[in-house]
Design a protein around this motif. Structure first.
Motif, mmCIF file in Angstrom:
data_model
loop_
_atom_site.group_PDB
_atom_site.id
_atom_site.type_symbol
_atom_site.label_atom_id
_atom_site.label_comp_id
_atom_site.label_asym_id
_atom_site.label_seq_id
_atom_site.Cartn_x
_atom_site.Cartn_y
_atom_site.Cartn_z
ATOM 1 N N UNK A 68 15.805 21.150 -29.890
ATOM 2 C CA UNK A 68 16.852 20.557 -29.063
ATOM 3 C C UNK A 68 16.777 19.036 -29.106
ATOM 4 N N UNK A 69 15.583 18.509 -28.927
ATOM 5 C CA UNK A 69 15.395 17.069 -28.828
ATOM 6 C C UNK A 69 15.705 16.363 -30.147
ATOM 7 N N UNK A 70 15.148 16.859 -31.243
ATOM 8 C CA UNK A 70 15.356 16.201 -32.528
ATOM 9 C C UNK A 70 16.809 16.318 -32.992
ATOM 10 N N UNK A 71 17.419 17.473 -32.785
ATOM 11 C CA UNK A 71 18.805 17.639 -33.248
ATOM 12 C C UNK A 71 19.775 16.801 -32.427
ATOM 13 N N UNK A 72 19.445 16.554 -31.155
ATOM 14 C CA UNK A 72 20.337 15.778 -30.301
ATOM 15 C C UNK A 72 20.125 14.273 -30.439
ATOM 16 N N UNK A 73 18.857 13.846 -30.576
ATOM 17 C CA UNK A 73 18.564 12.410 -30.550
ATOM 18 C C UNK A 73 18.325 11.806 -31.925
ATOM 19 N N UNK A 74 17.931 12.619 -32.902
ATOM 20 C CA UNK A 74 17.671 12.111 -34.252
ATOM 21 C C UNK A 74 18.359 12.985 -35.299
ATOM 22 N N UNK A 91 7.131 14.804 -21.884
ATOM 23 C CA UNK A 91 6.174 14.345 -22.883
ATOM 24 C C UNK A 91 6.812 14.281 -24.264
ATOM 25 N N UNK A 92 7.562 15.316 -24.624
ATOM 26 C CA UNK A 92 8.227 15.329 -25.926
ATOM 27 C C UNK A 92 9.199 14.169 -26.045
ATOM 28 N N UNK A 93 9.948 13.911 -24.986
ATOM 29 C CA UNK A 93 10.901 12.804 -24.996
ATOM 30 C C UNK A 93 10.163 11.471 -25.199
ATOM 31 N N UNK A 94 9.059 11.272 -24.523
ATOM 32 C CA UNK A 94 8.295 10.032 -24.678
ATOM 33 C C UNK A 94 7.778 9.875 -26.104
ATOM 34 N N UNK A 95 7.333 10.963 -26.709
ATOM 35 C CA UNK A 95 6.836 10.892 -28.083
ATOM 36 C C UNK A 95 7.953 10.543 -29.054
ATOM 37 N N UNK A 96 9.134 11.130 -28.857
ATOM 38 C CA UNK A 96 10.259 10.816 -29.734
ATOM 39 C C UNK A 96 10.743 9.387 -29.508
ATOM 40 N N UNK A 97 10.797 8.962 -28.253
ATOM 41 C CA UNK A 97 11.205 7.585 -27.960
ATOM 42 C C UNK A 97 10.256 6.586 -28.613
ATOM 43 N N UNK A 98 8.977 6.941 -28.677
ATOM 44 C CA UNK A 98 7.990 6.040 -29.265
ATOM 45 C C UNK A 98 8.164 5.882 -30.773
ATOM 46 N N UNK A 99 8.928 6.795 -31.394
ATOM 47 C CA UNK A 99 9.179 6.674 -32.830
ATOM 48 C C UNK A 99 10.089 5.494 -33.139
ATOM 49 N N UNK A 100 10.878 5.049 -32.154
ATOM 50 C CA UNK A 100 11.788 3.939 -32.366
ATOM 51 C C UNK A 100 13.188 4.405 -32.702
ATOM 52 N N UNK A 101 14.093 3.441 -32.840
ATOM 53 C CA UNK A 101 15.500 3.757 -33.080
ATOM 54 C C UNK A 101 15.873 3.761 -34.553
ATOM 55 N N UNK A 102 15.004 3.349 -35.396
ATOM 56 C CA UNK A 102 15.291 3.345 -36.828
ATOM 57 C C UNK A 102 14.038 3.045 -37.607
#
Length: 408
Positions: free
Chosen positions: A372-378, A121-132
Motif C-alpha cells: 500500500x505504502x510503496x504503490x501510493x507514495x513511490x 514505522x513503515x511511513x517513517x522509513x519510506x519518508x527517510x528515503x527522500x523524495x528523489x
C-alpha cells in the motif's frame, strides 16, 4: 550437510531451486538431493501429507545446521545459552506447549493493536528515503520494519532492536553459511551477546511482567513465582531467540522478494499502483510464487511410503513448500507471477497442519501495508538500471535478494 559436501553445489541449489523442484515434480517417486542429504518432497499432495502426519514425520531436525561448527566457535558458545527444542523443532505435547503462548501473542487482536505502530514505522522509513534519488531497500526498509515490529511485539526497548537484529542475522550466518574458524568464533560471540540480551529480558519479565510476548512466554513456559532456574532460562532464551529470528528474517525476506518480483515485472507494478483493490491478491501471489521459507527438513519416525518411495525410519526428507506452490496440478500457470489471480490463501507459503506458521497474520499485514505504502507514495520506483540484476541469498529459510537497489 556433512563436511565432505561441496558448499558450492548446495549454494547453487539454494540460489535457484525451482528447476530442481520442477524435475522432481515430474519424476516418479521422491528425488534424492545429495546437496542437502535429503529426499525432496516436491508435489503439493505429498507435501500436505507430510505436514498432516506429524507423528510419522518428526520436526526434530527442522533446523539442522548446514555447516559443522569449528572448535573455535564451540569454545565460545558455552558462554551463552545452549540449544533447546522450540516450536519449530518439537512434536506432540512439547510442540503444543511452545505453540500455545505464540497463538495467544500473535492473535488477530494483538496484531490489530500492533498495526498502527507498524504503519507509522513503515511511513517513517519510506519518508527517510527522500523524495528523489536512489536507495538499497533491503537494508533501508525490509530489514528494519520487521525488526522494529517484532521487537515491539516481544517487548524490546527500541534501543536494543538494532543489536537484536544484528544478532539474529549472525546466528543464521553461524549455522547456515560456510565461515572460517575465526569468522565462526566472531559470529558465535555475537550470538552469545544476543542470548545474554534476551536473558536479561526474560529475567526482568519474571519480576515485572508486561503486556508483551516475552512476558507471555515466561508465564507459559515457567509458571509459578520465584527466580528462574538456569534450565528455565535456557529454554526461554532458545524460544525467544527462535521467535525473534523467525519474525525478523522471514518477514524481511517476504518484503524484499515481493518488491523484487513486482519491480521486475513493470506491468504488474503499474497495475498494482493503478488498482489498489489488487493488493490482497498481490500479497498472496507474492507469498505463493517465491516464499521466504522454501521448506523444512523432517525425519521419519517409522518405515513409511511417500509418493511411491519407501523410506526407512530415520530418513531425512526436505518438505518443499515452495515447490508445492508451483505444482501445476494445483495452480494454473504455476510458474507465472500474476497478481491478477483470484485471492487464494490455500497455498503453502506459511505451511500447513500443526506446524503452520503462527506469525502468518503479522507477516501478511506487514506485506500488505508495504505494498500500500510503496504503490501510493513511490509509484515511480524501479530497479536501478545501472546495477546488475539482484542475486538471491543462498538459503532455504529466508530466501531473498542480497540487495535491492532502486531509483525513483
Amino acid at each position: 550437510m556433512s563436511a565432505g559436501h561441496e558448499p558450492a553445489l548446495r549454494d547453487a541449489f539454494y540460489r535457484d531451486p525451482y528447476p530442481v523442484y520442477a524435475r522432481a515434480r515430474r519424476a516418479e517417486g521422491l528425488t534424492w538431493l545429495p546437496e542437502v542429504e535429503a529426499w525432496l518432497v516436491a508435489r503439493e499432495a505429498d507435501v500436505r501429507e507430510v505436514l498432516r502426519r506429524a507423528e510419522d514425520f518428526s520436526s526434530a531436525n527442522a533446523l539442522l545446521p548446514d555447516v559443522t561448527l569449528s572448535e573455535a566457535a564451540l569454545g565460545v558458545l558455552p558462554r551463552g545459552f545452549g540449544p533447546r527444542p522450540t516450536v519449530v523443532s518439537s512434536d506432540g505435547t512439547a510442540h503444543h506447549r511452545y505453540r500455545a503462548p505464540l497463538n495467544r501473542g500473535l492473535s488477530s487482536g494483538r496484531i490489530a493493536a500492533l498495526m498502527p505502530y507498524a504503519r507509522e514505522t513503515a511511513r517513517e522509513l519510506v519518508d527517510a528515503l527522500g523524495t528523489g534519488g536512489s536507495a538499497e531497500l533491503v537494508e533501508a526498509y525490509a530489514r528494519r520494519l520487521p525488526g522494529l515490529v517484532i521487537g515491539r511485539l516481544i517487548g524490546l526497548d527500541p534501543a536494543d532492536v538494532p543489536a537484536a537484529v544484528y544478532g539474529g542475522y549472525r546466528a543464521e550466518e553461524l549455522l547456515f553459511r560456510p565461515l572460517s574458524p575465526p569468522a565462526q568464533a566472531a559470529a558465535a560471540e555475537d550470538v552469545v551477546a544476543l542470548q545474554h540480551l534476551l536473558d536479561g529480558y526474560v529475567r526482568d519479565r519474571r519480576s515485572h511482567p508486561r503486556e508483551d510476548l516475552c512476558s507471555d512466554l515466561v508465564t507459559a513456559l515457567a509458571p509459578g513465582e520465584g527466580e528462574l532456574t538456569l534450565e528455565q532460562r535456557h529454554e526461554l532464551v532458545a524460544n525467544l531467540q527462535n521467535l525473534l529470528i523467525a519474525g525478523l528474517l522471514t518477514t524481511s525476506a517476504l518484503l524484499s522478494t515481493a518488491l523484487l518480483h513486482l519491480l521486475t515485472d513493470r506491468e504488474q507494478w503499474l497495475l498494482l499502483c493503478s488498482d489498489p483493490t489488487l493488493i490482497g491478491a498481490a500479497v498472496e501471489e507474492c507469498a505463493r510464487f517465491d516464499p521466504p521459507i522454501q521448506g523444512f527438513r523432517r525425519v521419519t519416525t517409522r518405515p513409511v511410503t511417500l509418493g511411491g518411495t519407501k523410506l526407512p525410519a530415520g530418513a531425512t526428507v526436505l518438505v518443499a513448500y515452495a515447490s508445492a506452490n508451483r505444482d501445476e496440478h494445483r495452480h494454473a500457470r504455476a510458474d507465472r507471477f500474476d497478481i491478477r489471480r483470484p485471492e487464494d490463501r490455500r497455498h503453502l507459503a506459511f505451511g500447513h497442519g500443526p506446524h503452520n506458521c503462527p506469525g502468518s497474520r503479522l507477516a501478511r499485514a506487514q506485506l500488505r501495508l508495504t505494498l500500500e505504502l510503496f504503490s501510493q507514495t513511490l509509484p515511480g520506483v524501479r530497479l536501478d538500471p545501472d546495477r546488475p540484476p539482484p542475486s538471491m541469498r543462498p538459503t532455504l529459510i529466508h530466501r531473498s535478494p542480497e540487495a535491492l537497489h532502486v531509483t525513483w
